[in-house]
Design a protein around this motif. Structure first.
Motif, PDB file in Angstrom:
ATOM      1  N   ARG A  89       0.975  -1.696  -0.484  1.00  0.00           N
ATOM      2  CA  ARG A  89      -0.293   0.354  -0.148  1.00  0.00           C
ATOM      3  C   ARG A  89       0.957   1.560  -0.180  1.00  0.00           C
ATOM      4  N   PHE A  90       0.675   1.448  -1.629  1.00  0.00           N
ATOM      5  CA  PHE A  90       1.269   3.324  -0.944  1.00  0.00           C
ATOM      6  C   PHE A  90       0.172   4.541   0.285  1.00  0.00           C
ATOM      7  N   ASP A  91       1.129   4.136   1.154  1.00  0.00           N
ATOM      8  CA  ASP A  91      -0.106   5.296   1.900  1.00  0.00           C
ATOM      9  C   ASP A  91       0.713   6.569   1.743  1.00  0.00           C
ATOM     10  N   ARG A  92       1.712   7.202   1.420  1.00  0.00           N
ATOM     11  CA  ARG A  92       1.700   9.045   1.260  1.00  0.00           C
ATOM     12  C   ARG A  92       1.803   9.281  -0.347  1.00  0.00           C
ATOM     13  N   TYR A  93       1.768  10.044  -0.807  1.00  0.00           N
ATOM     14  CA  TYR A  93       2.139  10.553  -1.788  1.00  0.00           C
ATOM     15  C   TYR A  93       3.534  10.301  -2.686  1.00  0.00           C
ATOM     16  N   ILE A  94       4.105  10.888  -1.712  1.00  0.00           N
ATOM     17  CA  ILE A  94       5.960  10.555  -1.693  1.00  0.00           C
ATOM     18  C   ILE A  94       5.591   8.787  -2.401  1.00  0.00           C
ATOM     19  N   ASP A  95       5.463   8.037  -1.455  1.00  0.00           N
ATOM     20  CA  ASP A  95       5.558   6.116  -1.212  1.00  0.00           C
ATOM     21  C   ASP A  95       5.356   6.152  -3.141  1.00  0.00           C
ATOM     22  N   LEU A  96       4.364   6.404  -4.040  1.00  0.00           N
ATOM     23  CA  LEU A  96       3.198   6.151  -4.670  1.00  0.00           C
ATOM     24  C   LEU A  96       4.434   7.296  -5.865  1.00  0.00           C
ATOM     25  N   GLY A  97       5.023   8.188  -5.649  1.00  0.00           N
ATOM     26  CA  GLY A  97       5.655   8.545  -6.806  1.00  0.00           C
ATOM     27  C   GLY A  97       7.514   8.105  -6.766  1.00  0.00           C
ATOM     28  N   ARG A  98       8.302   7.634  -5.562  1.00  0.00           N
ATOM     29  CA  ARG A  98       8.935   6.470  -5.446  1.00  0.00           C
ATOM     30  C   ARG A  98       8.943   5.471  -6.426  1.00  0.00           C
ATOM     31  N   HIS A  99       7.143   5.029  -6.654  1.00  0.00           N
ATOM     32  CA  HIS A  99       7.385   3.457  -7.058  1.00  0.00           C
ATOM     33  C   HIS A  99       7.198   4.111  -9.184  1.00  0.00           C
ATOM     34  N   ALA A 100       6.924   5.266  -9.057  1.00  0.00           N
ATOM     35  CA  ALA A 100       6.051   5.926 -10.255  1.00  0.00           C
ATOM     36  C   ALA A 100       7.545   6.576 -11.275  1.00  0.00           C
ATOM     37  N   PHE A 101       8.340   7.041 -10.500  1.00  0.00           N
ATOM     38  CA  PHE A 101       9.317   8.078 -11.031  1.00  0.00           C
ATOM     39  C   PHE A 101      10.978   6.960 -10.582  1.00  0.00           C
ATOM     40  N   GLY A 102      11.378   6.217 -10.140  1.00  0.00           N
ATOM     41  CA  GLY A 102      12.320   5.687  -8.889  1.00  0.00           C
ATOM     42  C   GLY A 102      12.398   6.427  -7.600  1.00  0.00           C
ATOM     43  N   PRO A 103      13.688   5.637  -7.225  1.00  0.00           N
ATOM     44  CA  PRO A 103      13.644   5.426  -5.741  1.00  0.00           C
ATOM     45  C   PRO A 103      14.190   7.412  -5.881  1.00  0.00           C
ATOM     46  N   LYS A 104      14.980   8.167  -7.162  1.00  0.00           N
ATOM     47  CA  LYS A 104      15.960   9.051  -6.408  1.00  0.00           C
ATOM     48  C   LYS A 104      15.535   9.677  -7.331  1.00  0.00           C
ATOM     49  N   LEU A 105      14.406  10.135  -8.267  1.00  0.00           N
ATOM     50  CA  LEU A 105      13.857  11.072  -9.144  1.00  0.00           C
ATOM     51  C   LEU A 105      11.935  11.559  -8.586  1.00  0.00           C
ATOM     52  N   GLY A 106      11.737  10.369  -7.917  1.00  0.00           N
ATOM     53  CA  GLY A 106      10.443  10.622  -7.133  1.00  0.00           C
ATOM     54  C   GLY A 106      10.220  11.566  -6.200  1.00  0.00           C
ATOM     55  N   PRO A 107      11.321  11.641  -5.153  1.00  0.00           N
ATOM     56  CA  PRO A 107      10.806  12.917  -3.879  1.00  0.00           C
ATOM     57  C   PRO A 107      10.763  13.319  -4.774  1.00  0.00           C
ATOM     58  N   TRP A 108      11.932  13.920  -5.347  1.00  0.00           N
ATOM     59  CA  TRP A 108      11.864  15.582  -6.065  1.00  0.00           C
ATOM     60  C   TRP A 108      10.851  15.549  -6.707  1.00  0.00           C
ATOM     61  N   ILE A 109      10.365  14.641  -7.220  1.00  0.00           N
ATOM     62  CA  ILE A 109       9.393  15.555  -8.019  1.00  0.00           C
ATOM     63  C   ILE A 109       8.383  15.592  -7.377  1.00  0.00           C
ATOM     64  N   VAL A 110       6.974  14.917  -6.337  1.00  0.00           N
ATOM     65  CA  VAL A 110       6.599  15.045  -5.518  1.00  0.00           C
ATOM     66  C   VAL A 110       6.152  15.513  -4.497  1.00  0.00           C
ATOM     67  N   LEU A 111       7.287  15.376  -3.367  1.00  0.00           N
ATOM     68  CA  LEU A 111       7.404  16.166  -1.863  1.00  0.00           C
ATOM     69  C   LEU A 111       6.873  17.462  -2.877  1.00  0.00           C
TER      70      LEU A 111
END
Length: 437
Positions: A89-111
């Motif tokens: 379960r992707f409990d936070r927006y940032i968790d889903l961002g990591r899954h979609a964009f990758g662990p490095k890029l995801g947080p910088w796009i979503v958070l």
């Protein structure tokens, strides 16, 4: 029965207790309705007639309807993606961002986008709470000594120093329910009072009189005010995370039922306020429809008090994910121990920051436009569609693929226009404003 929750991992909850499976998942489906209503319907609905004054009947109505449809679609996408990986379960927006964009890029796009929405909302609600409390007291006690708006914002902020110590989403359920009821009540009062009053004398539906350049930026800002009104996506996954899930009844079933209820309430609040408010006042409408309404005094005072109660709950709904983020960071990087001391330091500091920003920049309409474009358009209009395209990979040129790309194009256009318009208008209005008065 195995719960479809995240793999066991040590995590700290907002209540400061270490658990094995993250959030407490015992919320009912209707929790998601009033949490989403509280998150979505708030300060934004009061500015919709003002946005109409710059857009006009045709473009304003079309943009409002288009936004309702687009954001309902992206809300559905967020709910479906919450458990798009079996057993996780992707409990936070940032968790889903990591899954979609990758662990490095995801947080910088979503958070950054999510924080802009959550912190921006809380700053705007500081201003709105202070304004409505001031208006209520001025109407209810005409003989009382009038005090500055800044002091009313301080009173509103002072309340949140105490409420911010409530541990988690479920603990603010009663506050959120009261806020959701208030939003329906004051929205109804707003449009019923406008309807009863009828059009003002010499009402004009022409565009507001100003220079061509200023009108262009005000129109851009109006885009942001409308996008600000569709704000629930930034906390949708956090709300869904509190709902239990099993293979037979995944959380998306209950969450979607709650979201549909919230969007129904949204429609019966937004469209009457926007259209009837503009019909009543035309281009003369204020950036907060309650400012334009004067009579009956007791009803307008009641509506302002209801807005005050509502934004108290809204502030907490948007602040809870931020509290969780700050506390997790302080535990991991600053070696704080979970508990009361952590909550006092983290949450008091955050409330103080939003309070200071609200007192410094009390430009209600401009703040709505700026934050609406810069943060709300990405999180509500096009980031869910981008993640859907990446994760679900719909067939190219299919209806699903086409709808997502149209939504992305509209969302990016709104973001660019309203961010520019809101920022320019804040600068223009700040030049004539005496700060901290």
């Amino acid at each position: 029965m195995v719960s479809a929750s995240s793999p066991p991992s040590k995590e700290v909850n907002s209540d400061g207790k270490w658990t094995e499976n993250g959030p407490i998942r015992n919320a009912k489906w209707w929790y998601s309705t009033f949490h989403t209503v509280t998150a979505m319907i708030g300060a934004g609905v009061l500015s919709l007639p003002y946005a109409m004054a710059y857009l006009g009947w045709g473009p304003g109505t079309m943009l409002l309807l288009l936004s309702w449809c687009l954001t309902l679609n992206t809300m559905w996408q967020m709910i479906q993606l919450h458990e798009c990986v079996p057993g996780t379960r992707f409990d936070r927006y940032i968790d889903l961002g990591r899954h979609a964009f990758g662990p490095k890029l995801g947080p910088w796009i979503v958070l950054p986008q999510q924080l802009i929405v959550q912190v921006g909302c809380d700053i705007v609600y500081m201003v709105t709470g202070g304004q409505c409390l001031k208006k209520f007291m001025e109407i209810a006690c005409t003989n009382c000594t009038q005090i500055k708006q800044s002091y009313w914002i301080l009173i509103f902020g002072g309340l949140h120093f105490f409420l911010s110590q409530l541990p988690n989403f479920n603990s603010v359920a009663a506050v959120s329910l009261a806020a959701a009821i208030m939003s329906l009540c004051y929205s109804t009062i707003s449009w019923v009072a406008c309807l009863a009053r009828g059009p003002i004398e010499n009402v004009s539906y022409a565009y507001k009189k100003t220079t061509s350049t200023d009108l262009m930026f005000r129109v851009f800002n109006a885009f942001g005010e409308i996008s600000f009104a569709f704000a629930g996506h930034a906390v949708a996954l956090e709300i869904q995370a509190t709902i239990p899930s099993t293979p037979e009844k995944p959380s998306k079933v209950s969450m979607w039922k709650g979201a549909l209820g919230a969007y129904f309430v949204n429609a019966i609040c937004y469209f009457p306020v926007a259209l009837i408010g503009y019909w009543t006042f035309g281009q003369a409408v204020e950036d907060n429809i309650l400012k334009s309404l004067e009579k009956p005094a007791w009803l307008i005072a009641s509506a302002n008090l209801m807005v005050f109660v509502h934004v108290v709950g809204s502030y907490q709904v948007y602040a809870m994910p931020v509290f969780d983020l700050i506390e997790r960071m302080m535990i991991k990087r600053m070696n704080f121990q979970p508990g009361l001391t952590l909550r006092l330091v983290a949450r008091t500091s955050y409330v103080a920051f939003t309070l200071l920003a609200g007192v410094t920049f009390p430009f209600f309409g401009d703040l709505l436009g700026f934050f609406g474009g810069f943060g709300f358009a990405p999180t509500a209009y096009f980031l869910p569609s981008i993640m859907w395209l990446i994760i679900k990979k719909p067939r190219r040129f299919s209806i699903n693929w086409f709808i997502n790309w149209v939504g992305i194009f509209i969302g990016v256009s709104i973001m660019l226009a309203s961010t520019i318009g809101g920022f320019r208008n804040i600068i223009a209005d700040a030049s004539t404003y005496s700060f901290y008065t």
